[in-house]
Design an enzyme around this catalytic site. Structure first.
Site, PDB file in Angstrom:
ATOM      1  N   PRO A 374       0.828  -1.207   0.000  1.00  0.00           N
ATOM      2  CA  PRO A 374       0.000   0.000   0.000  1.00  0.00           C
ATOM      3  C   PRO A 374       0.863   1.259   0.000  1.00  0.00           C
ATOM      4  O   PRO A 374       2.069   1.194   0.224  1.00  0.00           O
ATOM      5  CB  PRO A 374      -0.807  -0.117   1.293  1.00  0.00           C
ATOM      6  N   PRO A 375       0.237   2.416  -0.237  1.00  0.00           N
ATOM      7  CA  PRO A 375       0.996   3.668  -0.307  1.00  0.00           C
ATOM      8  C   PRO A 375       1.650   3.991   1.035  1.00  0.00           C
ATOM      9  O   PRO A 375       1.122   3.652   2.083  1.00  0.00           O
ATOM     10  CB  PRO A 375      -0.075   4.715  -0.615  1.00  0.00           C
ATOM     11  N   VAL A 377       4.391   2.931   2.509  1.00  0.00           N
ATOM     12  CA  VAL A 377       5.110   1.948   3.316  1.00  0.00           C
ATOM     13  C   VAL A 377       6.610   1.987   3.032  1.00  0.00           C
ATOM     14  O   VAL A 377       7.366   1.208   3.592  1.00  0.00           O
ATOM     15  CB  VAL A 377       4.582   0.511   3.101  1.00  0.00           C
ATOM     16  N   GLY A 378       7.032   2.858   2.137  1.00  0.00           N
ATOM     17  CA  GLY A 378       8.471   3.030   1.937  1.00  0.00           C
ATOM     18  C   GLY A 378       9.032   2.319   0.729  1.00  0.00           C
ATOM     19  O   GLY A 378      10.236   2.096   0.649  1.00  0.00           O
ATOM     20  N   SER A 697     -14.070 -13.290   0.626  1.00  0.00           N
ATOM     21  CA  SER A 697     -13.647 -13.332   2.025  1.00  0.00           C
ATOM     22  C   SER A 697     -14.648 -12.712   2.988  1.00  0.00           C
ATOM     23  O   SER A 697     -14.453 -12.739   4.184  1.00  0.00           O
ATOM     24  CB  SER A 697     -12.279 -12.673   2.176  1.00  0.00           C
ATOM     25  N   LYS A 740      -4.996  -7.286   6.634  1.00  0.00           N
ATOM     26  CA  LYS A 740      -6.293  -7.255   7.315  1.00  0.00           C
ATOM     27  C   LYS A 740      -6.117  -7.128   8.822  1.00  0.00           C
ATOM     28  O   LYS A 740      -6.823  -6.357   9.486  1.00  0.00           O
ATOM     29  CB  LYS A 740      -7.077  -8.520   6.986  1.00  0.00           C
TER      30      LYS A 740
HETATM   31  N1  LIG Z   1      10.325   1.635   7.277  1.00  0.00           N
HETATM   32  C1  LIG Z   1      10.518   2.942   7.111  1.00  0.00           C
HETATM   33  N2  LIG Z   1      11.517   3.563   7.725  1.00  0.00           N
HETATM   34  C2  LIG Z   1      11.705   4.872   7.569  1.00  0.00           C
HETATM   35  N3  LIG Z   1      10.969   5.668   6.786  1.00  0.00           N
HETATM   36  C3  LIG Z   1       9.959   5.094   6.129  1.00  0.00           C
HETATM   37  C4  LIG Z   1       9.678   3.713   6.233  1.00  0.00           C
HETATM   38  N4  LIG Z   1       8.617   3.430   5.485  1.00  0.00           N
HETATM   39  C5  LIG Z   1       8.241   4.578   4.907  1.00  0.00           C
HETATM   40  N5  LIG Z   1       9.040   5.584   5.280  1.00  0.00           N
HETATM   41  C6  LIG Z   1       8.944   6.977   4.861  1.00  0.00           C
HETATM   42  O1  LIG Z   1       7.603   7.232   4.492  1.00  0.00           O
HETATM   43  C7  LIG Z   1       7.522   8.128   3.403  1.00  0.00           C
HETATM   44  C8  LIG Z   1       6.712   7.544   2.285  1.00  0.00           C
HETATM   45  O2  LIG Z   1       7.429   6.475   1.709  1.00  0.00           O
HETATM   46  P1  LIG Z   1       7.420   6.137   0.176  1.00  0.00           P
HETATM   47  O3  LIG Z   1       8.676   5.477  -0.150  1.00  0.00           O
HETATM   48  O4  LIG Z   1       7.029   7.333  -0.602  1.00  0.00           O
HETATM   49  O5  LIG Z   1       6.232   5.097   0.128  1.00  0.00           O
HETATM   50  P2  LIG Z   1       5.649   4.294  -1.112  1.00  0.00           P
HETATM   51  O6  LIG Z   1       6.587   4.456  -2.235  1.00  0.00           O
HETATM   52  O7  LIG Z   1       5.554   2.905  -0.606  1.00  0.00           O
HETATM   53  O8  LIG Z   1       4.312   4.878  -1.339  1.00  0.00           O
HETATM   54  C9  LIG Z   1       8.944   8.403   3.014  1.00  0.00           C
HETATM   55  O9  LIG Z   1       9.370   9.601   3.581  1.00  0.00           O
HETATM   56  C10 LIG Z   1       9.714   7.252   3.627  1.00  0.00           C
HETATM   57  O10 LIG Z   1      11.034   7.582   3.906  1.00  0.00           O
END
Ligand SMILES: Nc1ncnc2c1ncn2[C@@H]1O[C@H](COP(=O)(O)OP(=O)(O)O)[C@@H](O)[C@H]1O
Ligand SMILES: [Mg+2]
Length: 813
Positions: A374-375, A377-378, A697, A740
């Site tokens: 999901p959006p 999550v890094g 589900s 979930k």
């Molecule tokens: N596990 C994590 N540790 C540190 N920062 C995180 C982590 N997960 C997400 N972030 C931060 O959250 C923000 C959104 O992450 P992003 O990479 O844009 O998410 P995605 O591409 O999955 O939508 C960024 O600033 C990112 O550095």
């Protein structure tokens, strides 16, 4: 011997019809030409025998027979060396030249046949007879037609041929006798050979003669037309070249006046130097030099000049052989990944394995890694930190909404304003041929009539093909094989299967509250403070404050909104400082509430919604992570029907029917009259209606909502469930368990009901924290679900079989 000078055809010859032909006559052999009746011809006579013949004949005023030699080279021809038909001839004029040779003008009179040679010395003499022409009455019509044809063809021949005088048209036009016309034309045509002319002479049948002459003319016309076509092509070619040459010279002169020519020459030299330094592969160098050559010949002001120039700039700017040194030091890589991202242990491990394999064997082309989740999550930021950890350059291209193949692969240079596609543009930005290249949001790739970008991407990602990737604009191959491609996606379903096959999927499901807190403390807060020009001495976030933000102001799988809210708080602090209040701010839950307003998400909500019977809490999976979803059941008076609403897909509708069927056949066990259905209409609804939902589900949730409605027993609001059901009531496993469960936690739910067969996923995927906070019930049968979820009936809230209360409907909408 006589030699032909030049054909002169003069007026119509005197009428030969009443001519008396002597039985024998002197024979003058002709080389290389044929004398026709009714025409004049100048002849040069040089040899002794012939001179003597002419001398005698002219003094006696006698006719001579002119016969053409079969072979022009024979010096002393005998009968067999002459064609059998010739022309009886009158010597019209004769001049003696000082060297003893003669010039004559002879006039052909009529056709004669050489019957027998009578003497060969001092000159040839033969017995001859008139060769009668054949003209049949039945041929008249055809001859007429042929005559017209011949005349018009001849006109054209004359007008096309540079060798024939235009007077001939008029002369031919005046001749009415078909045989004479044929003879006249045959003698006029300079391009036909002697044997052909002789053939015309020997054709005594007028129709046949005209026919063959007509063919000759048509052939001649074709040749002339072809010739004039070639001529005009050559001429226009020459004309164009000359024109361009003159224009160029003029342009050069003007440029010189303006001092531009030197500029251009300088520019070309500079470009050449840059091309030499660009480390181009051979085929590219060749193409580039060809383009440079074109450029050097073009006027600077031409539109094409800019096009050509831009192209060369692209070639020069691309990293054909520039690369960064890889530093795959796994220890260092791990440190960087850990420093940038909290948690994500499994994903980081897999990334390290992947890099280890590449380090050991750089030639092995592994799969493309795809970060799925999901959006927020890094995914993107993880890819970025992989690039950092390797010491490689980083490029990101968002594929969201890309529908045109040309966006990946570029437009051909013939398009106005054409540019290379995103892949080549990315490499130019990277200034290195081995960057980490993120193809972000690959699931958002579209496709329409302008071609399928996915198939272009496939070529980019295919290790078999991508060493010679051909961008439409560049039109020379670029080697992508050293690029480390990474992709991200929220969902895999929209990704075309061939692309999916190339990728190894690493899931990032979402974070628990503890993980989010940790991420915020370790990364987000510090980042936002710096971004807003603040320092840790000026603002401090307490853990309870961050928890308040997570619970009350965000409801998401990732941390994007969390980061945004932290940013919003920093902004408020920055503004306060700018306005003069420089006291340090310590974020507590109260300060947060004061700055951000009342919390948007409250946990009481669920309890409110499940106060009355008929509503059960389900868990769903969406591209944005897990979601909590409510299933509502209501019973109204009616005639035994089931209504399903809320934009449900087919599979979900089937779950609804299965749920009802199971409950009907087991109604008595729950104290419900099995006949309840006869006079009822059952309605199952899943809000929010605008969002399409599907999948099996929700089966257990639907049964629970139904049972609750029909028994009047409310469902527990602190328990959420997921699972597919069969008609016999078995509970089958479902996907997306981690998402979930995380969603349930976000909503403050403490107990979840899951299919027994999903137990292993929980063991693999869930953190200790989650397992500690949640009570998980594994079930194999729907009866277990009902036993866990349904509260005892309470008289006040039970509406029995009555139509549903309107106020209640409103609260759940
Ligand atoms: N596990 C994590 N540790 C540190 N920062 C995180 C982590 N997960 C997400 N972030 C931060 O959250 C923000 C959104 O992450 P992003 O990479 O844009 O998410 P995605 O591409 O999955 O939508 C960024 O600033 C990112 O550095
Ligand atoms: Mg992203």
């Amino acid at each position: 011997m006589s030699d032909r000078d030049e054909p002169v055809v003069v007026e119509e010859a005197p009428n030969a019809e009443r001519l008396t032909i002597p039985d024998d006559m002197p024979v003058l052999p002709l080389r290389d030409t044929v004398l026709f009746p009714n025409s004049f011809m100048p002849l040069a006579v040089a040899r002794e025998a012939s001179v003597r013949l002419i001398d005698e004949a002219s003094t006696s005023g006698r006719m001579i027979g002119v016969f053409t030699q079969r072979e022009a080279t024979v010096e002393e021809p005998l009968q067999e060396d002459l064609y059998p038909i010739g022309t009886a001839t009158h010597i019209h004029k004769m001049f003696k030249l000082p060297d003893g040779s003669l010039r004559l003008i002879v006039q052909g009179l009529t056709r004669v046949r050489l019957d027998r040679m009578l003497q060969t010395r001092p000159y040839l003499r033969a017995a001859v007879s008139l060769a009668e022409e054949v003209l049949r009455d039945e041929d008249r019509l055809e001859i007429d037609a042929l005559q017209r044809n011949i005349k018009s063809n001849f006109q054209q021949v004359v007008s096309l041929s540079p060798l024939l005088s235009d007077d001939l048209q008029a002369l031919a036009g005046n001749i009415t006798d078909p045989g004479k016309l044929a003879d006249f034309i045959a003698s006029s045509l300079t391009t036909i050979g002697t044997p052909v002319k002789q053939d015309v002479l020997e054709t005594l049948d007028i129709r046949a003669r005209m026919d063959s002459l007509n063919r000759l003319l048509i052939k001649e016309l074709e040749v002339l037309e072809l010739g004039s076509k070639i001529q005009s092509q050559v001429q226009s070619e020459v004309g164009k070249n000359q024109r361009e040459y003159f224009l160029r010279e003029q342009m050069k002169a003007i440029q010189k006046e303006l001092g531009e020519g030197d500029e251009q020459a300088k520019e070309v030299d500079e470009l050449r130097a840059k091309l030499d330094a660009a480390g181009l592969p051979e085929p590219v160098r060749k193409e580039a030099l060809r383009e440079l050559d074109r450029l050097s010949k073009m006027p600077v002001a031409a539109a094409e000049y800019t096009v050509s120039r831009t192209y060369l700039d692209w070639i020069i700017a691309l990293p054909w052989s520039k690369r960064t040194e890889d530093a795959i030091d796994l220890k260092k890589t791990k440190d960087v990944l850990d420093a940038d991202h909290s948690g994500l242990e499994k994903v980081k491990d897999r990334v390290l394995e992947y890099l280890a394999v590449r380090k050991l064997n750089p030639d092995v082309k592994g799969p493309i890694l795809c970060f799925l989740g999901p959006p927020g999550v890094g995914k993107t930021s993880l890819a970025r930190s992989i690039a950092n950890s390797l010491g490689r350059k980083f490029v990101r291209v968002s594929l969201g909404g890309m529908r045109d193949e040309a966006e990946i692969r570029g437009h051909r240079r013939t398009y106005i304003g054409a540019l290379p596609g995103q892949v080549i543009q990315g490499l130019r930005r990277a200034e290195s041929k081995n960057p980490v290249f993120i193809l972000d949001e690959i699931d958002k790739l579209g496709s329409d009539f302008r071609g399928d970008p996915a198939s272009a991407l496939l070529e980019v990602l295919d290790p078999e093909q991508n060493s010679t990737f051909r961008d439409h604009y560049l039109d020379v191959p670029f080697d992508l094989s050293e690029v480390l491609f990474l992709t991200t996606a929220n969902v895999l379903d929209p990704v075309p299967p061939p692309l999916r096959d190339r990728m190894e999927v690493l899931e990032l499901a979402g974070y628990t509250e503890e993980e989010k807190l940790k991420i915020a403390v370790e990364h987000l807060v510090g980042k936002q403070i710096v971004n807003h020009g603040l320092t840790a001495e000026q603002v401090e976030f307490t853990d309870p404050a961050i928890r308040t933000i997570i619970r009350g102001y965000t409801r998401e799988a990732g941390v994007r909104n969390l980061e945004r809210e932290i940013g919003a708080l920093c902004r408020k602090v920055a503004r306060r400082r700018a306005e003069g209040d420089e006291t340090k701010v310590t974020m507590t839950p109260e300060v947060v509430a004061a700055m951000l307003g009342a919390p948007t998400f409250l946990d009481e909500e669920i309890e409110n919604r499940t106060k009355d019977p008929g509503v059960a809490v389900g868990l769903a999976w969406t591209p944005a992570g897990g979601e909590v979803l409510f299933v509502e059941a209501s019973r109204m008076q009616g005639g035994g029907s089931l209504t399903l609403t809320g934009q449900l897909g087919d599979v979900m509708k089937e779950s609804g029917r299965t749920a009802l069927s199971w409950f009907r056949s087991n109604a008595t066990r729950y104290g419900v009259d099995p006949a309840f259905y006869k006079d009822s209409e059952i309605h199952l609804h899943v809000p929010s209606g605008a969002i399409p939902k599907d999948g099996p589900s929700a089966g257990v949730t639907m049964v629970t909502a139904l049972a609750s409605e029909l028994t009047g027993r409310p469902v527990r609001g602190d328990i959420a469930m997921t699972g597919e059901i069969t008609l016999s009531g078995r509970v089958l496993p479902v996907g997306g368990i981690k998402e979930k469960v995380l969603a349930a936690r976000r909503h403050g739910i403490t107990e979840v009901i899951l299919p027994r067969q999903n137990e292993k996923h929980i063991k693999e995927d869930l953190t200790d924290e989650l397992r500690r906070e949640l009570t998980i019930h594994y079930v194999i049968h729907i009866e277990e679900v009902l036993a866990l979820a349904l509260l005892p009936s309470s008289a006040q809230t039970h509406t029995g079989g009555l139509p549903v209360d309107d106020d209640f409907r409103q609260t759940v909408q």
